[in-house]
Design a protein around this motif. Sequence first.
Motif, mmCIF file in Angstrom:
data_model
loop_
_atom_site.group_PDB
_atom_site.id
_atom_site.type_symbol
_atom_site.label_atom_id
_atom_site.label_comp_id
_atom_site.label_asym_id
_atom_site.label_seq_id
_atom_site.Cartn_x
_atom_site.Cartn_y
_atom_site.Cartn_z
ATOM 1 N N SER A 255 -33.749 -62.171 65.556
ATOM 2 C CA SER A 255 -33.838 -62.195 64.094
ATOM 3 C C SER A 255 -32.923 -61.126 63.514
ATOM 4 C CB SER A 255 -35.281 -61.970 63.631
ATOM 5 O OG SER A 255 -35.761 -60.730 64.096
ATOM 6 N N PHE A 256 -32.587 -61.294 62.237
ATOM 7 C CA PHE A 256 -31.657 -60.382 61.560
ATOM 8 C C PHE A 256 -32.307 -59.895 60.272
ATOM 9 C CE2 PHE A 256 -29.120 -63.035 64.236
ATOM 10 C CZ PHE A 256 -28.096 -62.226 64.702
ATOM 11 N N VAL A 257 -32.071 -58.629 59.949
ATOM 12 C CA VAL A 257 -32.562 -58.026 58.715
ATOM 13 C C VAL A 257 -31.390 -57.349 58.018
ATOM 14 C CG1 VAL A 257 -34.091 -56.308 57.698
ATOM 15 C CG2 VAL A 257 -34.882 -57.683 59.637
ATOM 16 N N PHE A 258 -31.180 -57.713 56.758
ATOM 17 C CA PHE A 258 -30.107 -57.115 55.958
ATOM 18 C C PHE A 258 -30.716 -56.567 54.669
ATOM 19 C CE2 PHE A 258 -28.028 -60.475 58.419
ATOM 20 C CZ PHE A 258 -26.990 -59.773 59.004
ATOM 21 N N ASN A 259 -30.566 -55.284 54.443
ATOM 22 C CA ASN A 259 -30.999 -54.635 53.209
ATOM 23 C C ASN A 259 -29.844 -53.752 52.721
ATOM 24 O OD1 ASN A 259 -33.729 -55.617 53.150
ATOM 25 N ND2 ASN A 259 -34.163 -54.234 54.844
ATOM 26 N N ASN A 260 -29.186 -54.176 51.642
ATOM 27 C CA ASN A 260 -28.005 -53.465 51.157
ATOM 28 C C ASN A 260 -28.092 -53.248 49.654
ATOM 29 O OD1 ASN A 260 -26.020 -53.501 53.622
ATOM 30 N ND2 ASN A 260 -26.918 -55.557 53.509
ATOM 31 N N SER A 261 -27.731 -52.049 49.228
ATOM 32 C CA SER A 261 -27.690 -51.696 47.807
ATOM 33 C C SER A 261 -26.233 -51.616 47.362
ATOM 34 C CB SER A 261 -28.387 -50.359 47.561
ATOM 35 O OG SER A 261 -29.754 -50.431 47.919
ATOM 36 N N TYR A 262 -25.966 -52.176 46.174
ATOM 37 C CA TYR A 262 -24.602 -52.201 45.653
ATOM 38 C C TYR A 262 -24.571 -51.684 44.219
ATOM 39 C CZ TYR A 262 -22.765 -54.937 49.561
ATOM 40 O OH TYR A 262 -22.361 -55.351 50.805
ATOM 41 N N LEU A 263 -23.421 -51.155 43.864
ATOM 42 C CA LEU A 263 -23.128 -50.791 42.482
ATOM 43 C C LEU A 263 -21.953 -51.644 42.040
ATOM 44 C CD1 LEU A 263 -23.902 -48.840 40.162
ATOM 45 C CD2 LEU A 263 -22.048 -47.345 40.955
ATOM 46 N N GLY A 264 -22.154 -52.447 41.000
ATOM 47 C CA GLY A 264 -21.127 -53.370 40.541
ATOM 48 C C GLY A 264 -20.513 -52.930 39.228
ATOM 49 N N LEU A 265 -19.201 -53.050 39.131
ATOM 50 C CA LEU A 265 -18.471 -52.804 37.888
ATOM 51 C C LEU A 265 -17.942 -54.152 37.404
ATOM 52 C CD1 LEU A 265 -17.201 -50.931 35.774
ATOM 53 C CD2 LEU A 265 -15.254 -50.623 37.318
ATOM 54 N N LEU A 266 -18.430 -54.596 36.255
ATOM 55 C CA LEU A 266 -18.088 -55.914 35.728
ATOM 56 C C LEU A 266 -17.274 -55.780 34.450
ATOM 57 C CD1 LEU A 266 -20.956 -56.152 37.286
ATOM 58 C CD2 LEU A 266 -21.160 -58.332 36.084
ATOM 59 N N MET A 267 -16.230 -56.572 34.361
ATOM 60 C CA MET A 267 -15.427 -56.660 33.139
ATOM 61 C C MET A 267 -15.423 -58.126 32.706
ATOM 62 S SD MET A 267 -14.585 -53.571 32.528
ATOM 63 C CE MET A 267 -13.453 -53.872 31.182
ATOM 64 N N ASN A 268 -15.959 -58.378 31.512
ATOM 65 C CA ASN A 268 -16.117 -59.751 31.046
ATOM 66 C C ASN A 268 -15.495 -59.945 29.670
ATOM 67 O OD1 ASN A 268 -17.951 -61.196 33.028
ATOM 68 N ND2 ASN A 268 -19.164 -59.371 32.614
ATOM 69 N N LEU A 269 -14.935 -61.118 29.457
ATOM 70 C CA LEU A 269 -14.652 -61.580 28.112
ATOM 71 C C LEU A 269 -15.887 -62.329 27.626
ATOM 72 C CD1 LEU A 269 -10.974 -62.915 28.137
ATOM 73 C CD2 LEU A 269 -11.863 -60.893 26.979
ATOM 74 N N ARG A 270 -16.297 -62.024 26.425
ATOM 75 C CA ARG A 270 -17.478 -62.682 25.850
ATOM 76 C C ARG A 270 -17.037 -63.559 24.683
ATOM 77 N NH1 ARG A 270 -23.083 -60.088 23.297
ATOM 78 N NH2 ARG A 270 -23.095 -61.436 21.460
ATOM 79 N N TYR A 271 -17.487 -64.802 24.686
ATOM 80 C CA TYR A 271 -17.218 -65.713 23.569
ATOM 81 C C TYR A 271 -18.548 -66.067 22.919
ATOM 82 C CZ TYR A 271 -15.363 -69.521 20.782
ATOM 83 O OH TYR A 271 -14.999 -70.327 19.724
ATOM 84 N N THR A 272 -18.704 -65.669 21.664
ATOM 85 C CA THR A 272 -19.923 -65.952 20.918
ATOM 86 C C THR A 272 -19.720 -67.237 20.132
ATOM 87 O OG1 THR A 272 -20.367 -63.575 20.734
ATOM 88 C CG2 THR A 272 -21.583 -65.044 19.264
ATOM 89 N N PHE A 273 -20.525 -68.243 20.416
ATOM 90 C CA PHE A 273 -20.331 -69.547 19.810
ATOM 91 C C PHE A 273 -20.719 -69.570 18.334
ATOM 92 C CE2 PHE A 273 -20.895 -70.241 24.341
ATOM 93 C CZ PHE A 273 -19.829 -71.081 24.629
ATOM 94 N N ASN A 274 -21.684 -68.771 17.936
ATOM 95 C CA ASN A 274 -22.155 -68.760 16.545
ATOM 96 C C ASN A 274 -22.286 -67.313 16.068
ATOM 97 O OD1 ASN A 274 -24.189 -68.306 18.413
ATOM 98 N ND2 ASN A 274 -25.787 -69.236 17.173
ATOM 99 N N PRO A 275 -21.163 -66.619 15.827
ATOM 100 C CA PRO A 275 -21.221 -65.172 15.563
ATOM 101 C C PRO A 275 -21.950 -64.784 14.284
ATOM 102 C CG PRO A 275 -19.024 -66.028 15.138
ATOM 103 C CD PRO A 275 -19.782 -67.125 15.805
#
Length: 419
Positions: free
Chosen positions: A305-325
């Motif tokens: 059997s296998f056990v994986f426990n990993n913690s990550y820190l993510g840096l996200l860059m997004n374009l946001r489009y608001t449909f009804n601003p």
Amino acid sequence: MKSTFFSLICILLWQCSIAQRETQSGYVVTNNGDTVRGQIVLKDWNRNLSSISFNNGTDRKYSIAELQAFGNDAGSVQYKRFDITLHLNPNNESARYILPEDSTMKETQWLELLVPGKYPLYRYTNSRREYFFFGNAKDAAAELEYSNGIKSFYGEQFKNDPRYTKDLVTENPVFRSQLQALVNGSTDEKLGAMSVTVEYTAASLTRFFERLNTTERKDKSKMLYHFGIGAGIVITQNSRTSNQEPFADVDFTSAISPMGRLFLHIKSSNVKKHISALAELMYFQINTKGNKPPEQFSNFTRQKSFVFNNSYLGLLMNLRYTFNPMAATKLYGLLGYSLNFKLSGTNYQETKSNGNSPFSSQETITGIRSLLAIPNAGVGVEVSRFSVQAGYFPPVNMTSYLGSNWKSGRACLSVGYRF
């Protein structure tokens, strides 16, 4: 995984469908010249409107005939009533000219103020096309004339024209000479050059008229920065993509783990803008377990059997489009990219035997990638300072083993609050 993500989208769309419209402090100017202050109901006016809703203690709907002008206090929404004359010719290369070419129509409409000043710029949009008008000395609005479409050259008047018997796309930019007339006598050399190169679009004409009037709208060039926090869950789904060891025949399980996020929403102060940017710092975990089919030998059975426990820190860059601003409950979509750095991890293979000499051993699994670059997409609903957001990260290879892949994808659901 995909069905989970689509379910989250359906929930968010349902939340948006029951949304109430947004109100902002504003004013209306009645026919007798009185200015009444109150709350104006905003909506996405992609075409000119025939009525507005207003509240100054009681709800009231006003028609065009009842109001000279209206707007919000921020200055991003301003409309004024005019009797206008507009040409019917198209502004679309695939549409045909209406004959006769000087066909016009007279209407009474609220025009949207794009640039104030001595020579204000207005916009009017109907089901056919977008028109622009400028204010003149008689406090009227004159059309900036422009047309672009397919014209037929079959009439007797075209017999000596090389275009005779042809259908061609013809542009008629009369508005350029109108702009030149507005700048005659100006010492601004750049303004004169702009009158030749300016395009018949809101952005291009706005720049020209701002220079002509040496003025700007109150909310131009202002950027808003909204910091916020959020928390939620991450749903991971795992798979293998080859029969190479060490993950041959492993059945990985899905898992739910907590996540937290800090975000910065960068947007224009103009309430009509659809596009903005969203930067996020996200802490999340990718936890899963996997089992191989038991191996049966003559005198014992072995289970890996296998056990994986990993913690990550993510840096996200997004374009946001608001449909009804301009709505109180805003529906938006996200598209971007994320870099994910592994903070810590416990990853091992456990082997157990239940034969005559039972034993159990653990072996550390190395080769778990410390940097993951993943595209992402999402949707969200924002109400006042609160938001509900769902995101999807497609499966990526988590290991650096040659010929052997453990892939993990995830969907996120979180609630956020901006300060």
